[in-house]
Design an enzyme around this catalytic site. Structure first.
Site, PDB file in Angstrom:
ATOM      1  N   GLU A 215      45.974 -26.942 -34.496  1.00 31.99           N
ATOM      2  CA  GLU A 215      44.670 -27.580 -34.675  1.00 31.99           C
ATOM      3  C   GLU A 215      44.590 -28.840 -34.121  1.00 31.99           C
ATOM      4  O   GLU A 215      45.528 -29.730 -34.218  1.00 31.99           O
ATOM      5  CB  GLU A 215      44.238 -27.695 -35.888  1.00 31.99           C
ATOM      6  N   ASP A 217      42.134 -32.094 -33.810  1.00 31.91           N
ATOM      7  CA  ASP A 217      40.912 -32.488 -34.062  1.00 31.91           C
ATOM      8  C   ASP A 217      40.397 -33.485 -32.729  1.00 31.91           C
ATOM      9  O   ASP A 217      40.963 -34.823 -33.133  1.00 31.91           O
ATOM     10  CB  ASP A 217      40.734 -33.120 -35.316  1.00 31.91           C
ATOM     11  N   GLU A 220      36.243 -36.274 -35.822  1.00 30.31           N
ATOM     12  CA  GLU A 220      35.924 -35.924 -36.992  1.00 30.31           C
ATOM     13  C   GLU A 220      35.382 -37.275 -37.625  1.00 30.31           C
ATOM     14  O   GLU A 220      35.793 -38.273 -37.570  1.00 30.31           O
ATOM     15  CB  GLU A 220      36.983 -35.788 -38.281  1.00 30.31           C
ATOM     16  N   HIS A 231      47.344 -31.824 -35.128  1.00 28.53           N
ATOM     17  CA  HIS A 231      47.972 -30.987 -36.435  1.00 28.53           C
ATOM     18  C   HIS A 231      48.705 -29.898 -35.641  1.00 28.53           C
ATOM     19  O   HIS A 231      48.138 -28.704 -35.817  1.00 28.53           O
ATOM     20  CB  HIS A 231      46.864 -30.350 -37.291  1.00 28.53           C
TER      21      HIS A 231
END
Ligand SMILES: *[C@@H]1O[C@H](CO)[C@@H](O)[C@H](O)[C@H]1NC(C)=O
Ligand SMILES: *[C@@H]1O[C@H](CO)[C@@H](O)[C@H](O)[C@H]1NC(C)=O
Ligand SMILES: *[C@@H]1O[C@H](CO)[C@@H](O)[C@H](O)[C@H]1NC(C)=O
Length: 477
Positions: A215, A217, A220, A231
């Site tokens: 993942e 990001d 956010e 991640h």
């Protein structure tokens, strides 16, 4: 139901065809969201793309309209196994407006709350994916590339999280003979928190397995705080905390927010660059760089040397393949995901409270958000990806290296240090160290030695020479 749940093969075997008709109560009409794929040589080409709501948000029901789910998951009488479930149940199309999703041109708006037909306010908290015209997810291959979009976060208070991120989901959403809809119905979600879901990669999750995947990001954020965080995952487990960059958490507490250096009361452009060690789209991911553009200008970065996550600084990820592992996933292709959500258990404090942002520990309580900000929504627009420097035609964010260098402030980093320097003495010391290293040290073989916003060493240790790969990256080769 034929479109999504039941296989032609199963239809042929099972005589109960009436129980297997399409879930046609609500036609599944994907809101169109054109995006752009860009190259340095040919510019940007519009892509025929749309968004699809996640599978878990859908009504899963029998032909007669009985829900196939209960408060504790699937009804095991109707769904004891994959084949029986496919025979008994259909997955329904959704009304996107009442799911909190609307598109117009290249703009996607997602709302936390929507007024129901009874006048009540529902928390819909949608999650959606970028879908290609072939009914599969668009696989963004961003290693050695960049992703840009515009965002308006002005209505998102403390505790809200508008997220734009990438997950290494299956391109088809795990489409299979029992789930013929697949990505067309938003199936196959996974992320680095390894959620245990009713469905895993499009099939019934009968053994409580977590859906783990790489993942990235990209954003956010709400109007008060933001972070970008890789991640990576390896061998079935993931770096759940990630090694993110949140300017407030790094000590730049006056950088991001309404009226601050990056003024979140207005829209801005977010550019994220995945720089490889050799400047190619197949090298090892060495840095993730963030650049913001607002009002037609590149905004100085929060950190003096640029808002950068480097491989060496990403130690939390080391046992999960490190930044290099994240880069390999970006090279294989990842699915673009959009969501807006809030958090009744932790009030999103990890994003915007304490050392992470200016919010109090409690103001992110969803009850407070609903009472005071029922209109909270995020607007994402103009999504583009491709060669580094090709997606935003703005000095410093932009296409041409010569115009970039000539129109950039001669010393962005100096301006920055004065305006956004953190008050903490520890950080100041760090900055000083970096600065002196920049002017004196030599870079080793393969290391970065130049590029916009680079404040590290620009000379290479003999016998290596500094070779410019692109306006944002030069390397000792
Ligand atoms: C499960 O489905 C069966 C068959 O439709 C129904 O009789 C039963 O009440 C359902 N169970 C629950 C908990 O809803
Ligand atoms: C997900 O499902 C698809 C389709 O069945 C399959 O090809 C793929 O290997 C699966 N991925 C994982 C990680 O299991
Ligand atoms: C994953 O497991 C394989 C096989 O045991 C091993 O070679 C590899 O180093 C592991 N990867 C990580 C990042 O730990």
């Amino acid at each position: 139901m034929g479109r999504n749940i039941l296989a032609t093969a199963a239809l042929a075997i099972l005589p109960l065809v009436n129980a297997q008709q399409p879930g046609t109560l609500t036609p599944e009409v994907h809101p169109q969201l054109p995006t752009w794929k860009c190259t340095t040589s040919s510019g940007c080409v519009q892509q025929d793309t749309s968004v699809v709501l996640d599978w878990n948000y859908r009504w899963f029901h029998t032909a007669s309209g009985t829900s196939c789910t209960t408060s504790s998951g699937l009804n095991r009488t109707l769904c004891p196994d994959e084949a029986t479930c496919a025979q008994n149940c259909v997955v329904e199309g959704v009304d996107y407006t009442s799911s909190g999703i609307a598109t117009s041109g290249s703009t996607l708006t997602m709302r936390q709350y929507v007024k129901g037909s009874n006048g009540q306010t529902n928390s819909v908290s949608p999650r959606a994916y970028l879908l290609g015209s072939d009914g599969n997810y668009v696989m963004l291959k961003l290693l050695g590339q960049e992703l840009s979009f515009d965002v308006d976060l002005s209505t998102l208070p403390c505790g809200e999280n508008a997220a734009l991120y990438l997950g290494e989901m299956d391109r088809t959403g795990g489409r299979n003979p029992y789930n013929t809809g697949g990505a067309n119905y938003g199936s196959g979600y996974c992320d680095a928190q390894c959620p245990v879901q009713t469905w895993n990669n499009g099939t019934l999750n009968t053994n409580g397995q977590g859906s783990c995947c790489n993942e990235m990001d990209i954003l956010e954020a709400n109007a008060r705080a933001n972070a970008f965080t890789p991640h990576p995952c390896a061998n079935g487990s993931c770096d759940k905390g990630g090694c993110g960059f949140n300017p407030y958490n790094r000590g730049y507490t006056n950088y991001y927010g309404p009226g601050l250096t990056l003024d979140t009361s207005k829209p801005f452009t977010v550019i994220t660059r995945f720089i490889t060690n050799d400047g190619t789209t197949s090298g090892s991911l060495s840095q993730i760089q963030r650049v913001y553009v607002q009002n037609g200008k590149t905004i100085p970065s929060a950190a003096p040397g640029g808002d950068i996550i480097s491989a060496s600084a990403c130690s939390s990820a080391a046992s999960f393949g490190g930044l290099a592992g994240m880069g390999q996933a970006l090279g294989r292709g990842m699915v673009l995901t959009f969501s807006i959500w809030n958090d009744a258990s932790g009030y999103m404090n990890w994003l915007d409270a304490g050392s992470n942002g200016p919010c109090s520990d409690t103001e992110g309580n969803p009850t407070n958000i609903l009472a005071n900000y029922p209109d909270t929504h995020v607007v994402f627009s103009n999504i583009r990806w491709g060669d580094i420097g090709s997606t935003v035609n703005v000095p410093g964010g932009g296409v041409s290296s010569s115009s970039s260098s000539s129109t950039r402030p001669s010393s962005t980093t100096t301006t920055l240090r004065t305006s956004t320097r953190p008050v903490s003495t520890t950080t100041v010391t760090k900055i000083t160290t970096t600065t002196s290293a920049a002017s004196q040290a030599t870079q080793t073989h393969w290391g970065q030695c130049g590029g916009q916003q680079w404040t590290g060493p620009t000379a290479c240790a003999p016998p290596y020479a500094c070779k410019t790969q692109n306006p944002w990256y030069a390397q000792c080769l």
